[in-house]
Design a protein around this motif. Sequence first.
Motif, mmCIF file in Angstrom:
data_model
loop_
_atom_site.group_PDB
_atom_site.id
_atom_site.type_symbol
_atom_site.label_atom_id
_atom_site.label_comp_id
_atom_site.label_asym_id
_atom_site.label_seq_id
_atom_site.Cartn_x
_atom_site.Cartn_y
_atom_site.Cartn_z
ATOM 1 N N LEU A 117 12.665 5.348 5.322
ATOM 2 C CA LEU A 117 13.446 4.778 4.226
ATOM 3 C C LEU A 117 13.326 5.641 2.983
ATOM 4 N N THR A 118 14.391 5.683 2.191
ATOM 5 C CA THR A 118 14.362 6.407 0.923
ATOM 6 C C THR A 118 14.785 5.485 -0.213
ATOM 7 N N VAL A 119 14.251 5.775 -1.391
ATOM 8 C CA VAL A 119 14.662 5.092 -2.615
ATOM 9 C C VAL A 119 14.912 6.173 -3.654
ATOM 10 N N THR A 120 16.157 6.315 -4.063
ATOM 11 C CA THR A 120 16.527 7.337 -5.028
ATOM 12 C C THR A 120 16.361 6.797 -6.439
ATOM 13 N N ALA A 158 1.339 3.506 6.786
ATOM 14 C CA ALA A 158 2.594 3.670 6.063
ATOM 15 C C ALA A 158 2.360 4.613 4.894
ATOM 16 N N VAL A 159 3.355 5.426 4.599
ATOM 17 C CA VAL A 159 3.272 6.410 3.521
ATOM 18 C C VAL A 159 4.417 6.185 2.551
ATOM 19 N N LEU A 160 4.085 6.090 1.269
ATOM 20 C CA LEU A 160 5.085 6.066 0.204
ATOM 21 C C LEU A 160 4.850 7.330 -0.611
ATOM 22 N N LEU A 161 5.677 8.342 -0.370
ATOM 23 C CA LEU A 161 5.552 9.618 -1.071
ATOM 24 C C LEU A 161 6.472 9.592 -2.288
ATOM 25 N N LYS A 162 5.860 9.560 -3.469
ATOM 26 C CA LYS A 162 6.606 9.411 -4.713
ATOM 27 C C LYS A 162 7.362 10.687 -5.067
ATOM 28 N N HIS A 216 10.064 8.678 -0.475
ATOM 29 C CA HIS A 216 10.162 8.550 0.976
ATOM 30 C C HIS A 216 9.109 7.570 1.464
ATOM 31 N N VAL A 217 9.560 6.556 2.198
ATOM 32 C CA VAL A 217 8.663 5.526 2.723
ATOM 33 C C VAL A 217 8.820 5.505 4.240
ATOM 34 N N CYS A 218 7.715 5.660 4.947
ATOM 35 C CA CYS A 218 7.804 5.756 6.402
ATOM 36 C C CYS A 218 6.507 5.266 7.034
ATOM 37 N N ASP A 219 6.525 5.127 8.366
ATOM 38 C CA ASP A 219 5.331 4.674 9.080
ATOM 39 C C ASP A 219 5.271 5.323 10.456
ATOM 40 N N PRO A 220 4.169 5.131 11.170
ATOM 41 C CA PRO A 220 4.022 5.780 12.483
ATOM 42 C C PRO A 220 4.985 5.254 13.534
ATOM 43 N N ALA A 260 6.613 11.989 6.884
ATOM 44 C CA ALA A 260 6.622 11.538 8.267
ATOM 45 C C ALA A 260 5.400 12.061 9.028
ATOM 46 N N ARG A 261 5.045 13.318 8.796
ATOM 47 C CA ARG A 261 3.872 13.859 9.491
ATOM 48 C C ARG A 261 2.596 13.141 9.051
ATOM 49 N N ALA A 262 2.485 12.863 7.758
ATOM 50 C CA ALA A 262 1.305 12.152 7.259
ATOM 51 C C ALA A 262 1.198 10.776 7.905
#
Length: 290
Positions: free
Chosen positions: A197-200, A179-183, A188-192, A170-172
Amino acid sequence: MATGTWREWTADDASEWLSAPSADDDKYRRGVLGVITGSPDFPGAAVLGVEAAHRTGVGMVRFTGPRAVRQAVLAARPETVGVPGRVQAWLLGSGMDTDHRSFLLAGDLQHALASGEPTVLDAGGLDLVGSHTAPTVITPHARELARLLNDRDIDATVEEVEADPAGWAARAAEELRVAVLLKGAVTHVCDPDGTRLTVTASTHWLASAGTGDVLGGIVGALAATHHERLATHATAITYLAATAAFVHSEAARRASEAWEGGPVTAMDVAHAIPPVIGRLLRGEARSPRP
């Protein structure tokens, strides 16, 4: 670190962001994905990303990455176009080393960014974030995100990112305005704008080399297919990224099930993408996780 409320992205959510071609579609309406990835040291990254993009259903993949890599890409996927031309989204950076770009490659990457098309930045392209204003998603893992933030004078260690992936993703997004997709085991997928959103992961066999390159290809293909929507709704790239992560996870599960729950390779995951998308397009419920 406050991050807001996160929501798990579901099969129903993902199905809304997928579309089958209609009788009126051609390869350009389905989208052209431009790809500049791979390197002489890591040509497989380009092969895997291109394979995944084709399997996701994009209209065309146009590979204009390093010449030394192009032969491997065309040998694996001869329908790939290997000359410059019309592009409606870009996948940049997979399999590249930020510190070892040739002058020509750096120019090609900047030319792609200057096109104003939706862009997926991965691995060796992450440092390019912020150099253009088109809809953009970055796809780092924890180590890459920590390095990227430190390069922007934001202190973050790998251990800190791994301990609080939601907070750092979220900070990034807020700091970098993309938008950030942190693997991770939970992506974790988020935007400014506050989308969280999460994908498990449905199988941990995804923790192997090359699977991130496959994910990049899926995201890029979806961005190209939805280029018209992204032209008017830039935030759609966040939902497309979450959909890509869901498809990626389910393809890995399906590939593993084909081997009685055993290990899979990145190419196995790429090959399992079409049936996953087919099931989602038909509105079929996802099979129970093992």
